[in-house]
Motif scaffolding. Sequence first.
Motif, PDB file in Angstrom:
ATOM      1  N   LYS A 110       0.815  -1.221   0.000  1.00  0.00           N
ATOM      2  CA  LYS A 110       0.000   0.000   0.000  1.00  0.00           C
ATOM      3  C   LYS A 110       0.849   1.271   0.000  1.00  0.00           C
ATOM      4  CE  LYS A 110      -4.183  -1.544   0.072  1.00  0.00           C
ATOM      5  NZ  LYS A 110      -5.168  -1.160  -0.916  1.00  0.00           N
ATOM      6  N   LYS A 111       2.164   1.097   0.032  1.00  0.00           N
ATOM      7  CA  LYS A 111       3.101   2.218   0.039  1.00  0.00           C
ATOM      8  C   LYS A 111       2.843   3.170   1.206  1.00  0.00           C
ATOM      9  CE  LYS A 111       3.978   2.225  -4.974  1.00  0.00           C
ATOM     10  NZ  LYS A 111       4.169   0.901  -5.162  1.00  0.00           N
ATOM     11  N   LEU A 112       2.709   2.576   2.401  1.00  0.00           N
ATOM     12  CA  LEU A 112       2.562   3.401   3.595  1.00  0.00           C
ATOM     13  C   LEU A 112       3.886   4.111   3.856  1.00  0.00           C
ATOM     14  CD1 LEU A 112       0.419   1.217   6.012  1.00  0.00           C
ATOM     15  CD2 LEU A 112      -0.316   2.822   4.256  1.00  0.00           C
ATOM     16  N   ASN A 113       3.852   5.103   4.711  1.00  0.00           N
ATOM     17  CA  ASN A 113       5.016   5.919   4.999  1.00  0.00           C
ATOM     18  C   ASN A 113       6.207   5.061   5.418  1.00  0.00           C
ATOM     19  OD1 ASN A 113       6.650   7.513   7.240  1.00  0.00           O
ATOM     20  ND2 ASN A 113       5.892   8.951   5.699  1.00  0.00           N
ATOM     21  N   LYS A 114       7.362   5.380   4.837  1.00  0.00           N
ATOM     22  CA  LYS A 114       8.590   4.617   5.082  1.00  0.00           C
ATOM     23  C   LYS A 114       8.971   4.589   6.567  1.00  0.00           C
ATOM     24  CE  LYS A 114      13.406   4.439   3.644  1.00  0.00           C
ATOM     25  NZ  LYS A 114      14.482   5.089   2.891  1.00  0.00           N
TER      26      LYS A 114
ATOM     27  N   SER B  25       0.422   6.853   9.174  1.00  0.00           N
ATOM     28  CA  SER B  25       1.106   6.980   7.896  1.00  0.00           C
ATOM     29  C   SER B  25       0.451   8.064   7.032  1.00  0.00           C
ATOM     30  CB  SER B  25       1.101   5.634   7.164  1.00  0.00           C
ATOM     31  OG  SER B  25       1.650   5.771   5.879  1.00  0.00           O
ATOM     32  N   ARG B  26      -0.870   8.049   6.991  1.00  0.00           N
ATOM     33  CA  ARG B  26      -1.592   9.073   6.205  1.00  0.00           C
ATOM     34  C   ARG B  26      -1.334  10.467   6.769  1.00  0.00           C
ATOM     35  NH1 ARG B  26      -5.615   5.047   5.640  1.00  0.00           N
ATOM     36  NH2 ARG B  26      -6.823   5.830   7.393  1.00  0.00           N
ATOM     37  N   PHE B  27      -1.334  10.592   8.102  1.00  0.00           N
ATOM     38  CA  PHE B  27      -1.084  11.891   8.707  1.00  0.00           C
ATOM     39  C   PHE B  27       0.322  12.396   8.337  1.00  0.00           C
ATOM     40  CE2 PHE B  27      -4.196  11.262  12.480  1.00  0.00           C
ATOM     41  CZ  PHE B  27      -5.241  11.618  11.662  1.00  0.00           C
ATOM     42  N   ILE B  28       1.311  11.511   8.397  1.00  0.00           N
ATOM     43  CA  ILE B  28       2.681  11.898   8.065  1.00  0.00           C
ATOM     44  C   ILE B  28       2.762  12.324   6.600  1.00  0.00           C
ATOM     45  CG2 ILE B  28       5.042  11.054   7.771  1.00  0.00           C
ATOM     46  CD1 ILE B  28       4.458   9.183  10.220  1.00  0.00           C
TER      47      ILE B  28
ATOM     48  N   ASP C  43       0.381  13.436   4.690  1.00  0.00           N
ATOM     49  CA  ASP C  43      -0.400  14.650   4.454  1.00  0.00           C
ATOM     50  C   ASP C  43       0.148  15.855   5.203  1.00  0.00           C
ATOM     51  OD1 ASP C  43      -2.053  13.166   2.844  1.00  0.00           O
ATOM     52  OD2 ASP C  43      -3.628  12.933   4.356  1.00  0.00           O
ATOM     53  N   GLY C  44       1.156  15.623   6.055  1.00  0.00           N
ATOM     54  CA  GLY C  44       1.740  16.718   6.820  1.00  0.00           C
ATOM     55  C   GLY C  44       0.876  17.170   7.978  1.00  0.00           C
ATOM     56  N   VAL C  45       0.008  16.284   8.463  1.00  0.00           N
ATOM     57  CA  VAL C  45      -0.853  16.627   9.600  1.00  0.00           C
ATOM     58  C   VAL C  45      -0.054  16.428  10.876  1.00  0.00           C
ATOM     59  CG1 VAL C  45      -2.968  16.037  10.843  1.00  0.00           C
ATOM     60  CG2 VAL C  45      -2.907  15.954   8.350  1.00  0.00           C
ATOM     61  N   SER C  46      -0.087  17.407  11.745  1.00  0.00           N
ATOM     62  CA  SER C  46       0.646  17.253  13.005  1.00  0.00           C
ATOM     63  C   SER C  46      -0.302  17.303  14.182  1.00  0.00           C
ATOM     64  CB  SER C  46       1.704  18.346  13.142  1.00  0.00           C
ATOM     65  OG  SER C  46       1.100  19.616  13.050  1.00  0.00           O
TER      66      SER C  46
END
Length: 163
Positions: free
Chosen positions: A116-120, A155-158, A160-163
Amino acid sequence: DLGIPFRSPDNTKYYNMLPPKQVYEATQNTEGAIPFFDEITRADKATLNAIFSAISERRIGDMQLSDNIDIVAACNPDDGEYAVSDIVSDPAWRRRLVHMWVETDASSWLAYAKLKKLNKSVIEYIETKPNMLVGVEARNAGKIYPNPAAWEQASRFIEDGVS
């Protein structure tokens, strides 16, 4: 979401169930459909009765389900970790369902995460600390705990740049 109750014109003491459009359309599909009942052990008695009828009588309200419709249900185990109804020990439920136990497995989840290519960073963290895929101690203590769905959300938050 199985239906909307309405009084039968023939019998005012009885409620018929008018299925939502999506349920009706799915049951009319000649290629088949799969109604999925999630968290059935958390359902109230009325909902469990409706699900039981769908499984045992193959009907939703007055609508008969065709043979090309396969019913799938998911539940949490009654092992003290979740607040659930114990329908699993009920012989009627046991006869009508095929039971499969699903275990969380870090290597399988990592394969999924890579596909799914989640955040590395998330993938690397679970690769180095596979026991953190599910925070069992926190879960057992009734606290918020890391879990596969939460790691995917992180992973999605990272990304998308959501903090």
